[in-house]
Design an enzyme around this catalytic site. Structure first.
Site, PDB file in Angstrom:
ATOM      1  CG  ASP A  99      -1.916  -1.112   1.184  1.00  0.00           C
ATOM      2  OD1 ASP A  99      -2.299  -1.474   0.055  1.00  0.00           O
ATOM      3  OD2 ASP A  99      -2.300  -1.620   2.233  1.00  0.00           O
ATOM      4  CB  SER A 138      -6.225 -10.617  -8.323  1.00  0.00           C
ATOM      5  OG  SER A 138      -5.502  -9.412  -8.222  1.00  0.00           O
ATOM      6  CG  ASN A 166      -2.432   0.283  -4.724  1.00  0.00           C
ATOM      7  OD1 ASN A 166      -1.416   0.484  -5.371  1.00  0.00           O
ATOM      8  ND2 ASN A 166      -3.034   1.242  -4.034  1.00  0.00           N
ATOM      9  CE1 TYR A 167      -4.528  -4.627  -1.241  1.00  0.00           C
ATOM     10  CE2 TYR A 167      -5.383  -2.460  -1.810  1.00  0.00           C
ATOM     11  CZ  TYR A 167      -4.716  -3.286  -0.936  1.00  0.00           C
ATOM     12  OH  TYR A 167      -4.209  -2.785   0.243  1.00  0.00           O
ATOM     13  CB  ILE A 168      -7.886  -5.470  -9.635  1.00  0.00           C
ATOM     14  CG1 ILE A 168      -9.035  -5.453  -8.621  1.00  0.00           C
ATOM     15  CG2 ILE A 168      -8.295  -6.219 -10.879  1.00  0.00           C
ATOM     16  CD1 ILE A 168     -10.258  -4.699  -9.105  1.00  0.00           C
TER      17      ILE A 168
END
EC number: 5.6.2.1
Length: 902
Positions: A56, A651, A857-859
């Protein structure tokens, strides 16, 4: 699911040591109240070598007041624009993200496809009857719904054999960067590269062959003029960084196609840069602009005056300046600096004792800075353009560095200016003065053979180092929270791209181990060892509900934010038979409040962990720390930590949702809406919330007026059809030609007046532009008579509207109007209205959900690329120019393959 039999009386081991965990008797288990909370070890230090720690972590992008810039917004005095935007805008995701900044920027969408009411008017329904996240008014909590849907996705996915992955050559994000080939540029050979690292330290100095060959110049182009050898040598000796603004085209370095390096700990072999750019010095206020205390203007030392301007210049930001914590922290620091600088004095030089914040009046300061801002905005376009060019020229040497001979963009070369710390959420230090950073606080990291950048005159750097295992160029420590700030490469740089790739590949690798991990922690939910049972319970919560792991904090100096491992007694409420309610401040002081339905054994474990004598302030997981959890996870997979689960779950969930979407004949706007609905589920899963913006209501009202404006234009077009063929009223029915029920006569007349004024304004601006151009060309200016002649068009339009309102008839317009042409125009209006209604639903549903963070940031960005290929949607609809540069590796590596799977 674990059995429902009670294990409350099962012997549990609970010792001070984590190394040995002997069993304890049932009697000891029944006396769990005697177990004291165990203190956890101090958190690990900040990584000085590699910069910000964690997926992050973001680069610090300096703004005038330090954090992400927030502007006060007001709808007062702003003209509402009903004009329709371009078709490309109609199809684009509603996205205006900062900046953040993390703004950042990105698409808004709707988590409620069901039609909702806004100020009494129904919002358009989603294209699907069922919401991606159920928004019905049942008693099932949202968190449970997400978890159940995730479980269903996993169950259905387990039945299918996963498709083989597409091999990608590069497996490392930290490999040493290859030296680019030397090439001729205008007859000047490439600058000689110097290597500040001994050969024996790294065997990865061999250059990697470039995958993209430079195109041969087209015929007819002028050949490069050869430079004499002597002059060439002189040019080579000049600093490459000083020519960073050079527009010379660089060969593309496709690191994702390059073979893996053996030693990935060496980040660079040569590094050159020009350091950092410091903010300008403070300019004192004019003599007639003073801070007023209890009705008396006061004189301040220039340092105290500067701090006063920090508060005075942001009076428009009521969310901050009216915050009691903000006021308290500011006033404390302000009084401290008054003591250091000799205090305040009145106009006669007598001391003024400033004791009460409420008696301070910053109005004069605010008005002064507002006048400066207004004057700056009112400048001619040419002046603004010239200033920007001058600023770009000044900043050019700092914008780029030479990293292993390649020109790489620096992400945040500006040192944060002094100001007031704002923070996010309920940060306890909001309003604290951020002091000016001096060169003596800055450490420079650069190649051994490179020239060390000169500090500002009269100053020196804190230190200069040559650490080729570090990825930052400069570093300093700020005074508010004691955090280290790093100057890193830009998001689209090779280093950042490799880091992103490695992060998502690590999450993909977790696919191979996830079933064993889940089987193990499920079995350990009933472990007789307290430490193991707590660890298993924490892993369950992190995996199923995407909780952050959490780290120990110094709550006196930092916001009291927590994660799973650092949950306190008061953060968890249990409701029989198996509902857990979490309520705590998560990352960035954003409140995490959710209710989850958990397995019965997990519920019983949490009940056991909360047994007396534990009370408020005591840890739920008093036998567990984040470092212990990560050490355990690394035994399954090298480098596996708790935070990888968030990336994996986000994801994985996005992948399965996108695969389940129907491939049918839908519009571009509907495809974008489908993608945004999936993205929203991930954002809710990860608790990516935001507060409703101050301008949200005004924006929704403006959007609603645009839709009404299009409906009005559609009605006028239909009336033109009726003018050409009156028999159509009987054929199509009177209802076809009726005005939309949302449009009142009062609104219609107001809208017509707006259109007339808009027309006048356009004519006026065009007239002024024509005169500016004529003046620049040395021609005579147009006179006012010409302007009056042009304005007749608006006057005629006004008369036409008045006639239409009176006769209730609209005459056909345009060249050779026919009923067929007008029917086609009506159809186009319908499409544009539908697009705007989808966007309206998107924005309303997304007002409290931040889609940008999950997408950034996450997918895995390759999922977005695959969706775009599969549904034939331009990638520009999902990724801004900045994100396309950042995720170029994903776009290029997927190519035209729409079968790639996470």
């Amino acid at each position: 699911m674990a059995s429902d039999s009670s294990d409350d009386d099962r012997p549990l081991a609970g010792t001070n040591s984590h190394k040995s965990a002997p069993k304890i008797s049932p009697a000891a288990d029944r006396k769990m109240d005697k177990l004291a909370s165990r203190a956890r070890p101090a958190p690990p230090n900040v990584s000085i070598r590699n910069g910000p720690v964690g997926e992050d972590a973001m680069d610090i992008d300096a703004t005038p007041n330090g954090g992400p810039k927030r502007k006060g917004r007001s709808s007062l005095g702003q003209a509402v624009n009903y004009k329709d935007e371009s078709d490309s805008d109609d199809g684009a995701p509603l996205a205006k993200r900062q900046k953040s900044k993390h703004k950042q920027e990105d698409s808004d969408s709707d988590d409620e496809p069901i039609a909702r009411k806004k100020n009494g008017a129904k919002l358009p329904p989603s294209i699907k009857d069922t919401a991606m996240v159920d928004s019905s008014d049942d008693d099932q909590p949202l968190g449970t719904k997400i978890a159940q849907r995730k479980a269903a996705i996993e169950k259905s996915a387990a039945k299918k054999k996963p498709a083989p992955r597409k091999a990608i050559k590069d497996e490392s994000d930290d490999e040493p960067l290859a030296k680019p080939k030397k090439r001729q540029s205008n007859g000047v050979s490439a600058a000689k590269k110097t290597n500040g690292v001994k050969k024996e330290e790294s065997d990865s100095d061999a250059p990697i062959a470039k995958k993209v060959k430079k195109e041969t110049p087209a015929k007819g182009k002028a050949k490069a003029v050869a430079v004499p050898a002597k002059k060439s040598r002189l040019v080579k000796e000049e600093s490459v960084v000083n020519s960073a603004a050079d527009e010379e085209e660089e060969e593309e370095y496709r690191w994702w196609d390059a073979p893996k390096k053996e030693d990935d700990s060496i980040k660079w072999t040569t590094l050159e840069h020009n350091g950092v750019l410091f903010p300008p010095a403070y300019e004192p206020l004019p003599k007639d602009v003073k801070l007023i205390y209890n009705g008396t203007p006061v004189n301040l030392h220039v340092d105290a005056e500067e701090v006063a301007t920090f508060f005075g210049s942001m009076l428009h930001s009521t969310q901050n300046v009216e915050n009691p914590t903000f006021q308290k922290n500011f006033f404390k620091d302000f009084k401290d600096i008054l003591k250091e600088t000799g205090g305040a004095k009145d106009m006669d030089g007598k001391p003024v004792d400033i004791k009460e914040f409420a008696k301070l009046d910053f109005t004069k300061i605010f008005e002064y800075y507002k006048s400066l801002s207004d004057a700056k905005k009112a400048r001619p376009a040419a002046e603004k353009k010239a200033e920007k060019a001058e600023r770009d020229k000044f900043e050019a040497p700092f914008m780029y560095c030479k990293w292993d001979g390649r020109k790489e963009k620096v992400g945040n070369f500006r040192v944060e200016p002094p100001g007031l710390f704002r923070g996010r959420g309920e940060h306890p230090k909001t309003g604290t003065v951020k002091k000016r950073v001096m060169p003596e606080q800055v450490t420079i990291n650069i190649g051994k053979e490179a020239k060390v950048p000169d500090p500002p005159a009269g100053h020196k750097w804190k230190a200069v180092q040559h650490d080729n295992k570090a990825t930052w160029l400069a570093m300093w420590q700020e005074n508010v929270n004691g955090n280290y700030k790093y100057v890193m490469l830009a998001a689209n740089s090779t280093v950042k791209g490799q880091a992103d790739y490695k992060k998502f590949e690590k999450a993909r690798e977790l696919n191979k181990h996830i079933e064993k991990i889940r089987a193990d922690y499920t079995a350990e939910l009933k472990s007789e060892v307290m430490a193991d049972r707590q660890r298993a319970t924490a892993m369950y919560l992190i995996d199923k509900f995407a909780l952050r792991a959490g780290n120990e904090k110094d709550t006196e100096n930092e916001a009291e934010t927590v994660g799973c491992c650092s949950l306190k007694f008061e953060h968890v409420t249990l409701r029989e038979p198996n509902t857990v309610i979490f309520d705590f401040l998560g990352k960035d002081s954003i409140r995490f409040y959710n209710e989850f339905t958990v397995e019965r054994q997990v519920f019983k474990n949490l009940k056991l962990f909360k047994k007396p004598p534990k009370a408020d302030g005591d840890d739920i997981f008093d036998r567990l720390t984040t470092s212990q959890l990560n050490k355990h996870l690394s035994s399954y997979m090298p480098g596996l930590t708790a935070k990888v689960f968030r990336t994996y779950n986000a994801s994985y969930t996005m992948s399965k949702l996108l695969q389940s979407l129907p491939v049918e004949n839908i519009t571009m706007a509907e495809k974008i809406k489908l993608y945004n609905d999936c993205n929203r589920e991930v954002a809710v899963l990860c608790n990516h919330k935001r507060t409703v913006g101050a301008a949200h209501e005004a924006q929704m009202e403006k959007l609603g007026d645009r839709i009404k404006g299009l409906k009005y234009q559609k009605w006028r077009t239909k009336m033109m059809m009726l003018d050409l063929d009156p028999k159509l009223k009987k054929k199509k029915g009177a209802g076809y030609f009726a005005l939309d029920g949302d449009i009142t006569q009062e609104w219609l007349e107001e809208h017509q007046n707006f259109l007339v004024e808009e027309q006048r304004l356009k004519i006026q601006k065009k007239f002024e532009k024509d005169n500016e151009k004529r003046e620049a060309d040395g021609e005579e200016k147009l006179d006012d008579k010409e302007l009056k002649e042009r304005l007749k068009v608006a006057t005629e339009l006004e008369a036409k509207y008045k006639k239409e309102n009176k006769t209730k008839k609209v005459g056909a317009e345009g060249k050779g109007p026919t009923v067929e042409k007008l029917e086609a125009a009506v159809s186009k209006f319908d499409d544009r209205i539908k697009t705007l209604e989808l966007q309206c639903a998107d924005r309303e549903g997304n007002k409290e959900v931040a889609l940008g963070t999950s997408k950034l940031n996450y997918i895995d960005p390759r999922l977005t690329v695959v969706f775009a290929k599969k549904f034939n949607v331009p990638i520009e609809k999902f990724f801004s120019k900045t994100l396309r540069d950042k995720f170029k590796w994903a776009i290029e590596s997927v190519g035209d393959d729409d079968t790639w799977e996470f």
